[in-house]
Structures are given as structure tokens and as C-alpha cells.
Design a protein around this motif. Sequence first.
Motif, PDB file in Angstrom:
ATOM      1  N   LEU A   1      -5.514   4.409  -3.199  1.00 35.02           N
ATOM      2  CA  LEU A   1      -5.419   5.269  -4.375  1.00 35.02           C
ATOM      3  C   LEU A   1      -5.963   6.668  -4.070  1.00 35.02           C
ATOM      4  O   LEU A   1      -5.404   7.673  -4.531  1.00 35.02           O
ATOM      5  N   ILE A   2      -7.047   6.730  -3.319  1.00 37.41           N
ATOM      6  CA  ILE A   2      -7.600   8.044  -2.939  1.00 37.41           C
ATOM      7  C   ILE A   2      -6.581   8.823  -2.117  1.00 37.41           C
ATOM      8  O   ILE A   2      -6.327  10.011  -2.365  1.00 37.41           O
TER       9      ILE A   2
ATOM     10  N   THR B   1      -7.979  -0.632   1.656  1.00 40.93           N
ATOM     11  CA  THR B   1      -8.225  -1.340   0.404  1.00 40.93           C
ATOM     12  C   THR B   1      -7.502  -0.595  -0.724  1.00 40.93           C
ATOM     13  O   THR B   1      -7.008   0.523  -0.535  1.00 40.93           O
ATOM     14  N   LEU B   2      -7.469  -1.211  -1.896  1.00 37.13           N
ATOM     15  CA  LEU B   2      -6.802  -0.581  -3.026  1.00 37.13           C
ATOM     16  C   LEU B   2      -7.422   0.771  -3.337  1.00 37.13           C
ATOM     17  O   LEU B   2      -6.701   1.760  -3.575  1.00 37.13           O
ATOM     18  N   MET B   3      -8.739   0.848  -3.339  1.00 36.45           N
ATOM     19  CA  MET B   3      -9.406   2.117  -3.648  1.00 36.45           C
ATOM     20  C   MET B   3      -9.071   3.181  -2.609  1.00 36.45           C
ATOM     21  O   MET B   3      -8.806   4.348  -2.964  1.00 36.45           O
ATOM     22  N   MET B   4      -9.072   2.803  -1.337  1.00 34.88           N
ATOM     23  CA  MET B   4      -8.741   3.754  -0.281  1.00 34.88           C
ATOM     24  C   MET B   4      -7.310   4.272  -0.444  1.00 34.88           C
ATOM     25  O   MET B   4      -7.044   5.477  -0.317  1.00 34.88           O
TER      26      MET B   4
ATOM     27  N   TRP C   1       0.832  -1.209   0.000  1.00 34.33           N
ATOM     28  CA  TRP C   1       0.000   0.000   0.000  1.00 34.33           C
ATOM     29  C   TRP C   1       0.862   1.252   0.000  1.00 34.33           C
ATOM     30  O   TRP C   1       0.504   2.262  -0.617  1.00 34.33           O
TER      31      TRP C   1
ATOM     32  N   LEU D   1     -11.882   8.676   5.102  1.00 33.79           N
ATOM     33  CA  LEU D   1     -12.140   7.271   4.788  1.00 33.79           C
ATOM     34  C   LEU D   1     -12.368   6.423   6.036  1.00 33.79           C
ATOM     35  O   LEU D   1     -12.549   5.211   5.932  1.00 33.79           O
TER      36      LEU D   1
END
Length: 267
Positions: free
Chosen positions: A149-150, A144-147, A88, A176
Motif C-alpha cells: 500500500l505504501i 506485506t500488505l502495508m508495504m 500485490w 522499505l
Amino acid sequence: MDLIQALILAIVQGLTEFLPVSSSGHLVLPAALLGWKDQGLAFDVAVHFGSLLAVVVYFRRDILSLFAAWCASLAKREASDDSRLAWWVVVGTLPAIVLGFLFDDFIEAHLRTAWVLGTTTLVFGLLLAFAQRFAADKSCRDLTLMMVLIIGFAQALALIPGTSRSGITITAAAFLGLSLFEASRFSLLLSIPVISGAALLKSLDLFGAEAAIDWMVLVSAMALSGITAFLCIGWFMRWVERIGLVPFALYRVVLAMAIFATAYWQV
């Protein structure tokens, strides 16, 4: 740059690099108010290395665990909380690298002004206070991946002066649902590759420069910024959940007003 000026700016850099208050704003004000010249590339390299040493020493155990787990994930396909967190950190760094490569020249040419600096210090300071309402009890294990990336794209916004790299990443992580402690921890871990890259690029630029270097001043500035940053990280990590983000946001409002006033006075 004389020794006293370098030491003052090194302390300022160390105090503000990892707090969500915009280190660039703090380096502009003393120079503007006291009539100091730009500190120069060599000084930037020195204090960046000081900050890097501070965060690496503070998180030395975490770094060793994360690196070992990351290597195991590559060699043995063994997944763990530490290996995921290591990945991450890598993923969260990529947006800043890509956007920095694409827009660095534009930012240098058009966005390094006192008015931009004051505006971003103010706007992202207010956003920092608002984000505290969303902080919950999620930890880095819940990322998570989306978190990631944000948070990574939020970190890329710190290419704009005054945004504050630590401030914007903590803000995004709090929105988040991460706790303020975990948001701060992830923000600091993300700072390691970013500061390393910045220090490396500045060092390469420095090798091509022909200006004389006062090594005593630079080594003193690096040591003082590193010690100050290390102490500041320790204080911040112990107190962030107790005092919250609002005091830092209020401070940023005051800082923004000071930047605006200084810019107006110099017109």
C-alpha cells in the motif's frame, strides 16, 4: 508532427519511461528548446503501447507464471509466492486508479507547468538518492500488505508531472528495505496495469477525436519507443545494483535546472 520529430521523441520516451528520471521532463525540453508543438493524443497512445509491449515482452515468463498462480489462487485457493506477488501488483495499482479518478482534472488544470515539473524532478530526485541508503536484501517474497500500500500510494504521486512513476516506486521500495534489483523489478511489474490503463483511456479519447492520423508516423513511433524501452529495461535491470541510484539522482538535478532555465527563458 513530422517523422523525424516523432522518432526523436519516441526514442526519448523509450529511454526514460522505465528509468527513474521523469519521462515527462524529457518530453518537455525538446519541445521547448526546438519550438515543437505538443505531440498530440495519438502520439501519446502510440508510445504508451510501445512501452507496454516492451515491458510485457521483457517479463513475459514472469507474467505467465504470475497469471497462472493468480488463477489458481482464485479457482483452487492455492497460495504461492507467485500468487501473492500477483495480488500485490493488483493491490499496488489501486491507489493510482482511485486518486487518478479523483484528481486527474485538478492535475491537468493546475499542475502541468514547467515550475511544478522542475520542482518535482529535483525534490524526488534527491529523495531517490537518499533512499539508496535504506535498500537492504528483502525481495518481493517479503512484501506485506502495508508495504504494498505504501508503494502503491507512492506510485499515485507520479500523477504529478516530474515525479517519475518508476523513480517514486523504487524510492518507496528501497526505503522499505527491498534490494535495488527487487525494488526495480516490482516497480516494472506495477507499470504493466498502469500503462495498460493509461493507453486504454487515451485510446478511448482518441476514438472521439476528429483529427487526421498519420499511421506511418504513429506505427514508427510505437515500434521505436518499444525497442528502445526494451533495451533500456534490460540494461537497467543488469546494472541497477552495480551503479546504484545516485547517478540517476544527479542527472535529475541537472535536468531540473535545465527545466527551470527553460521556463525562465520563456517568461
